[in-house]
Design a protein around this motif. Structure first.
Motif, PDB file in Angstrom:
ATOM      1  N   ALA A 296       5.978   1.543  -4.448  1.00  0.00           N
ATOM      2  CA  ALA A 296       6.596   0.621  -5.169  1.00  0.00           C
ATOM      3  C   ALA A 296       5.577   0.036  -6.405  1.00  0.00           C
ATOM      4  O   ALA A 296       5.841  -0.848  -7.303  1.00  0.00           O
ATOM      5  N   GLN A 297       4.266   0.396  -6.221  1.00  0.00           N
ATOM      6  CA  GLN A 297       3.221   0.067  -7.106  1.00  0.00           C
ATOM      7  C   GLN A 297       2.956   0.725  -8.230  1.00  0.00           C
ATOM      8  O   GLN A 297       3.057   1.960  -8.018  1.00  0.00           O
ATOM      9  N   ALA A 298       3.291   0.193  -9.314  1.00  0.00           N
ATOM     10  CA  ALA A 298       2.973   0.815 -10.696  1.00  0.00           C
ATOM     11  C   ALA A 298       1.682   1.440 -10.866  1.00  0.00           C
ATOM     12  O   ALA A 298       0.863   1.036 -10.658  1.00  0.00           O
ATOM     13  N   GLY A 299       1.662   2.596 -11.487  1.00  0.00           N
ATOM     14  CA  GLY A 299       0.532   3.614 -11.667  1.00  0.00           C
ATOM     15  C   GLY A 299       0.166   4.185 -10.682  1.00  0.00           C
ATOM     16  O   GLY A 299      -0.633   5.257 -10.637  1.00  0.00           O
ATOM     17  N   TRP A 300       0.727   4.159  -9.185  1.00  0.00           N
ATOM     18  CA  TRP A 300       0.586   4.814  -8.363  1.00  0.00           C
ATOM     19  C   TRP A 300       1.256   5.968  -8.073  1.00  0.00           C
ATOM     20  O   TRP A 300       2.469   5.583  -7.969  1.00  0.00           O
ATOM     21  N   GLY A 301       0.819   7.144  -7.736  1.00  0.00           N
ATOM     22  CA  GLY A 301       1.934   8.234  -7.373  1.00  0.00           C
ATOM     23  C   GLY A 301       1.504   8.956  -6.264  1.00  0.00           C
ATOM     24  O   GLY A 301       0.187   9.198  -5.997  1.00  0.00           O
ATOM     25  N   ARG A 302       2.522   9.628  -5.567  1.00  0.00           N
ATOM     26  CA  ARG A 302       2.212  10.627  -4.462  1.00  0.00           C
ATOM     27  C   ARG A 302       1.651  11.505  -4.911  1.00  0.00           C
ATOM     28  O   ARG A 302       2.309  12.225  -5.800  1.00  0.00           O
ATOM     29  N   ARG A 303       0.723  12.256  -4.177  1.00  0.00           N
ATOM     30  CA  ARG A 303      -0.109  13.599  -4.809  1.00  0.00           C
ATOM     31  C   ARG A 303       0.712  14.641  -4.041  1.00  0.00           C
ATOM     32  O   ARG A 303       0.960  14.571  -2.651  1.00  0.00           O
ATOM     33  N   GLU A 304       1.491  15.639  -4.635  1.00  0.00           N
ATOM     34  CA  GLU A 304       1.859  16.735  -3.960  1.00  0.00           C
ATOM     35  C   GLU A 304       1.018  17.982  -3.905  1.00  0.00           C
ATOM     36  O   GLU A 304       1.284  18.906  -3.371  1.00  0.00           O
ATOM     37  N   ASP A 305      -0.123  17.658  -4.910  1.00  0.00           N
ATOM     38  CA  ASP A 305      -0.872  19.017  -5.013  1.00  0.00           C
ATOM     39  C   ASP A 305      -2.038  19.151  -4.034  1.00  0.00           C
ATOM     40  O   ASP A 305      -2.852  20.111  -4.295  1.00  0.00           O
ATOM     41  N   LEU A 306      -2.204  18.243  -3.335  1.00  0.00           N
ATOM     42  CA  LEU A 306      -3.346  18.398  -2.351  1.00  0.00           C
ATOM     43  C   LEU A 306      -2.911  18.137  -0.910  1.00  0.00           C
ATOM     44  O   LEU A 306      -1.883  17.644  -0.591  1.00  0.00           O
ATOM     45  N   GLN A 307      -3.777  18.846  -0.061  1.00  0.00           N
ATOM     46  CA  GLN A 307      -3.800  18.688   1.153  1.00  0.00           C
ATOM     47  C   GLN A 307      -5.072  18.238   1.816  1.00  0.00           C
ATOM     48  O   GLN A 307      -6.115  18.473   1.432  1.00  0.00           O
ATOM     49  N   VAL A 308      -5.257  17.200   2.751  1.00  0.00           N
ATOM     50  CA  VAL A 308      -6.412  16.612   3.256  1.00  0.00           C
ATOM     51  C   VAL A 308      -6.859  17.343   4.379  1.00  0.00           C
ATOM     52  O   VAL A 308      -5.971  17.660   5.252  1.00  0.00           O
ATOM     53  N   PHE A 309      -8.045  17.552   4.436  1.00  0.00           N
ATOM     54  CA  PHE A 309      -8.707  18.357   5.844  1.00  0.00           C
ATOM     55  C   PHE A 309      -9.696  17.330   6.273  1.00  0.00           C
ATOM     56  O   PHE A 309     -10.570  16.665   5.258  1.00  0.00           O
ATOM     57  N   SER A 310      -9.871  17.236   7.427  1.00  0.00           N
ATOM     58  CA  SER A 310     -11.002  16.330   7.866  1.00  0.00           C
ATOM     59  C   SER A 310     -11.664  16.837   9.041  1.00  0.00           C
ATOM     60  O   SER A 310     -11.198  17.579   9.786  1.00  0.00           O
ATOM     61  N   VAL A 311     -12.916  16.310   9.299  1.00  0.00           N
ATOM     62  CA  VAL A 311     -13.648  16.856  10.482  1.00  0.00           C
ATOM     63  C   VAL A 311     -14.617  15.593  11.108  1.00  0.00           C
ATOM     64  O   VAL A 311     -14.590  14.672  10.336  1.00  0.00           O
ATOM     65  N   GLY A 312     -14.643  15.597  12.461  1.00  0.00           N
ATOM     66  CA  GLY A 312     -15.325  14.501  13.193  1.00  0.00           C
ATOM     67  C   GLY A 312     -14.307  13.414  13.518  1.00  0.00           C
ATOM     68  O   GLY A 312     -13.003  13.748  13.305  1.00  0.00           O
ATOM     69  N   GLY A 313     -14.678  12.518  14.361  1.00  0.00           N
ATOM     70  CA  GLY A 313     -13.742  11.600  14.773  1.00  0.00           C
ATOM     71  C   GLY A 313     -13.212  10.478  13.941  1.00  0.00           C
ATOM     72  O   GLY A 313     -12.323   9.813  14.073  1.00  0.00           O
TER      73      GLY A 313
END
Length: 138
Positions: A121-138
């Motif tokens: 609902a926040q103006a200017g904020w958009g969901r990214r469909e072009d990225l996948q997040v990868f993480s390492v560690g706890g």
């Protein structure tokens, strides 16, 4: 109501707020010592919202010199619907802008429907469909 910068002494009250808020995932990085280090690395950017002597909201904000990162945007349930989350967000973005940061990211858990609805609902904020997040560690 008072909106101010977070300080190390806020940790216990913030941790309690985060623990009672659905959709907030806590990790070792939310323990006291990492919290204090985060505040030192990003002075004046993380926010606390108080009503009287009660902490009712938070937003952790920092940057890497290029992009801002937001975490733990929370308003206690009894105080929602008053525009307080938006006030926290606006203030954090203004503080990041003063540091020369014009683009920020937030990571939202897929199983946090209230958080997802807020960000959509926040103006200017958009969901990214072009990225996948990868993480390492706890």
């Amino acid at each position: 109501m008072l909106l101010r910068s977070a300080v190390p002494d806020d940790h216990a009250a913030l941790r309690a707020l985060w623990e009672r808020t659905p959709g907030i995932q806590l990790r070792r990085d939310d323990d006291y010592e990492p919290f204090v280090l985060y505040l030192r690395r990003n002075p004046g950017l993380s926010l606390v919202l108080e009503e009287g002597d009660q902490v009712i909201g938070s937003l952790l904000a920092g940057h890497d010199g290029r992009r801002g990162y937001l975490q733990h945007l929370v308003v206690d349930e009894a105080f929602r619907g008053r525009g307080l989350a938006r006030a926290l967000l606006d203030e954090a973005l203004a503080r990041l802008a003063r540091e020369g940061i014009g683009k920020s990211h937030v990571f939202v858990l897929r199983d946090a429907p209230e958080a997802l609805a807020f960000w959509e609902a926040q103006a200017g904020w958009g969901r990214r469909e072009d990225l996948q997040v990868f993480s390492v560690g706890g």
